[in-house]
Design an enzyme around this catalytic site. Structure first.
Site, PDB file in Angstrom:
ATOM      1  N   LYS A 146       0.879  -1.182   0.000  1.00  0.00           N
ATOM      2  CA  LYS A 146       0.000   0.000   0.000  1.00  0.00           C
ATOM      3  C   LYS A 146       0.910   1.224   0.000  1.00  0.00           C
ATOM      4  O   LYS A 146       1.470   1.594   1.025  1.00  0.00           O
ATOM      5  CB  LYS A 146      -0.861  -0.014   1.273  1.00  0.00           C
ATOM      6  CG  LYS A 146      -2.195   0.714   1.165  1.00  0.00           C
ATOM      7  CD  LYS A 146      -2.142   2.172   0.776  1.00  0.00           C
ATOM      8  CE  LYS A 146      -1.825   3.100   1.931  1.00  0.00           C
ATOM      9  NZ  LYS A 146      -1.704   4.511   1.498  1.00  0.00           N
ATOM     10  N   GLU A 183       9.525   1.667  11.156  1.00  0.00           N
ATOM     11  CA  GLU A 183      10.611   2.628  10.945  1.00  0.00           C
ATOM     12  C   GLU A 183       9.957   4.008  10.961  1.00  0.00           C
ATOM     13  O   GLU A 183       9.249   4.375  10.034  1.00  0.00           O
ATOM     14  CB  GLU A 183      11.299   2.315   9.617  1.00  0.00           C
ATOM     15  CG  GLU A 183      12.690   2.849   9.551  1.00  0.00           C
ATOM     16  CD  GLU A 183      12.701   4.255   9.037  1.00  0.00           C
ATOM     17  OE1 GLU A 183      12.570   5.184   9.877  1.00  0.00           O
ATOM     18  OE2 GLU A 183      12.824   4.441   7.831  1.00  0.00           O
ATOM     19  N   CYS A 234      13.704  10.180   6.843  1.00  0.00           N
ATOM     20  CA  CYS A 234      13.625   9.658   8.216  1.00  0.00           C
ATOM     21  C   CYS A 234      14.961   9.788   8.913  1.00  0.00           C
ATOM     22  O   CYS A 234      15.031  10.099  10.093  1.00  0.00           O
ATOM     23  CB  CYS A 234      13.144   8.221   8.204  1.00  0.00           C
ATOM     24  SG  CYS A 234      13.941   7.232   6.949  1.00  0.00           S
ATOM     25  N   GLU A 277      10.446  15.826  15.378  1.00  0.00           N
ATOM     26  CA  GLU A 277      10.804  15.636  13.971  1.00  0.00           C
ATOM     27  C   GLU A 277      10.045  16.661  13.137  1.00  0.00           C
ATOM     28  O   GLU A 277       8.810  16.701  13.168  1.00  0.00           O
ATOM     29  CB  GLU A 277      10.446  14.211  13.514  1.00  0.00           C
ATOM     30  CG  GLU A 277      10.926  13.927  12.115  1.00  0.00           C
ATOM     31  CD  GLU A 277      10.612  12.513  11.643  1.00  0.00           C
ATOM     32  OE1 GLU A 277       9.472  12.060  11.855  1.00  0.00           O
ATOM     33  OE2 GLU A 277      11.511  11.871  11.067  1.00  0.00           O
TER      34      GLU A 277
END
Ligand code: NAP
Ligand code: MG
Length: 484
Positions: A180, A255, A289, A386
């Site tokens: 997906k 992750e 990331c 983040e």
């Protein structure tokens, strides 16, 4: 930039070896982030399409795929890797148009996808069980077996690389996959299906269902016919995925990003460090990331380094993917507003330097000029959360202990780097820093597919890349025979 000629349909799902309309009959618009223009439509896949994809994968795992020797699976993957290499230019153009990646970076992603397929193609027949010395009269050995059906939910920032590392490793171990992709970045995921088809994978082994996260993504993560989920994305959605997996008691690989630091000590080679310090923060417009969003700088070299960082920032140019500059647009208006919100929260901070958006950048594109913020306290929101945009904070430190304490002071732990010529300090820091990867006198090591990757803390758990991923995408059976 328009989407280049595509050799596969973009508004369908790829299920059981064929291109099918989503059960809803609905499509979603695709945007080019460099211009804001609509460039096509993708299928709005949902629960019914995920059900069909999982059923196809279930059938495939008991079919010819299950009987294929490991080296033949490897051969297919390697062959697919070679086919990807013949499509690199097209894939780069498609990705540039769809996610706004500057062409050179998009090209690097396509080449990395090929590398993953080659690496896992070569690894497929090199992973095996063991024999275990046991009691007299027994022979004991282990079998490494695929989970069965693996679900892969990937984000929009590095679609080709993340598909390569997760689907590539899962296929090498003999799993059947349902992918997906993120709704903002489906085109190369569909290209992946088309190339897999061209390579000759049996039907049902690879299925791709585009759609919204809360529809197709949630249906996949909750599906009782799925045996493992690999997810890359945000902490809140990662938490939902783990919860859904818990209800089916299946393993997950998560992750979830980071707030990765680079520690620069007074004895570092600053000429060598400088390009890494900045590139690691602004690559892919900071939507990485493993972006390095915190620069921890030893006070004796702080002012000197800040000046050099600022000079580099002033030279950064931002523009459309087709212009192939240092930085492209953010993925969406929504992501731009998230990053702008962070910058508003950092209004009290000193802006040491900014890059520049070129005058000819289309007005509808989602551009943000990279920002270098100085004198930031380690507990400031911009030093802890983040941001996922081209923003780096500079945090001064006085000694090694303080540097390590600051490095470890966020909830994340994905990667880190240490810049110092002191060998003992390199070793101490590498042990003391909480992270899945630590780099010494570099950042990212060129992204090698061979290097196990993943986080600790809220950066997630499980490892992808390298041989290590193959253990995650398989399960171990112990066979103990009593023969006297
Ligand atoms: P996200 O919502 O976590 O999306 C990642 C993937 O999960 C996409 O495929 C998404 O599909 C899907 N998804 C969303 N909701 C879901 C649900 N309820 N169940 C199952 N799947 C679901 O990330 P995002 O919204 O794209 O980005 C938001 C923030 O996440 C960023 O600002 C950044 O901080 C972080 N992020 C981290 C990474 C990373 O590499 N670790 C990558 C991307 C984003 P749709 O996109 O189609 O909804
Ligand atoms: Mg797009």
């Amino acid at each position: 930039m328009t989407v280049p000629a595509l050799w596969y349909p973009t508004d369908k799902c790829f299920v059981d070896g064929g291109w099918v309309d989503p059960a809803s009959g609905e499509t979603l618009p695709l945007e080019n982030p460099s211009t804001g223009a609509q460039i096509g439509r993708i299928a709005r896949g949902g629960k019914a399409d995920i059900d069909a994809a999982v059923a196809a994968a279930q059938a495939a795992r008991h079919g010819e795929w299950a009987r294929l020797p490991a080296f033949e699976r490897g051969r297919l993957l390697t062959h697919m890797g070679r086919l990807v290499l013949t499509h690199v230019d097209a894939l780069a153009e498609i990705e540039a148009a769809d996610v706004g990646k500057p062409l050179k970076q998009a090209r690097a992603d396509a080449v990395a996808l090929a590398r993953y397929l080659e690496f896992y193609g070569g690894a497929a027949d090199k992973i095996h069980g063991e024999t275990i010395p046991y009691l007299d009269g027994y022979t004991v050995y282990t079998l490494r077996e695929p989970h069965g059906v693996t679900g892969h939910i990937v984000p929009w920032n590095y679609p080709m690389q993340i598909i390569g590392r997760s689907v590539g490793a899962a296929l090498a171990m003999g799993n059947c996959c349902v992918l997906k992709p993120a709704e903002e970045a489906c085109l190369t995921a569909l290209a992946f299906a088309a190339i897999a088809d061209e390579a000759g994978f049996p039907k049902g082994v690879i299925n791709v269902v585009p759609g919204l996260g809360e529809e197709a993504g949630a249906a996949l993560s909750e599906h009782p016919g799925v045996h493992h989920i690999s997810f890359t994305g945000s902490v809140p959605v990662g938490t939902l995925i783990q919860r859904a997996a818990a209800s089916n008691v299946i393993p997950v690989t998560l992750e979830l990003g980071g707030k990765s630091p680079q520690l620069v000590f007074e004895d570092a080679d600053l000429d060598a460090a400088l390009p890494f310090l900045v590139n690691a923060g602004i690559q892919n417009a900071g939507q990485t990331c493993s972006a390095s969003s915190r620069l921890l700088v030893h006070r004796p070299i702080h002012d000197q380094l800040l000046e050099r960082l600022a000079a580099r920032y002033e030279g950064l140019r931002v523009g459309p993917a087709s212009a192939d500059l240092d930085v492209g647009p953010l993925i969406s208006a929504q992501q731009k507003s998230i990053v702008s919100g962070f910058l508003a929260r950092g209004a009290d901070l000193e802006v040491a330097a900014r890059g520049k958006i070129i005058d000819t950048a289309p007005v509808g594109g989602h551009y943000i000029a990279p920002v270098l913020l100085a004198g930031v306290a380690p507990d400031h929101a911009l030093a802890r959360d983040e941001i996922f945009g081209p923003v780096q904070v500079v945090i001064p430190f006085d000694d090694e202990d303080e540097a390590i304490a600051i490095a470890n002071s966020t909830d994340f732990g994905l990667v880190a780097s240490v810049w110092t010529s002191n060998g003992a300090r390199q070793m101490r820091a590498a042990k003391a820093i909480h992270a899945g990867q630590v780099f010494i006198n570099n950042y990212g090591a060129g992204g090698g597919v061979e290097l196990p990757f993943g986080g600790v803390g809220k950066s997630g758990h499980g490892r992808e890349k390298g041989f290590e991923a193959l253990y995650g995408f398989s399960t171990l059976k112990t066979v103990a025979a009593l023969h006297g």
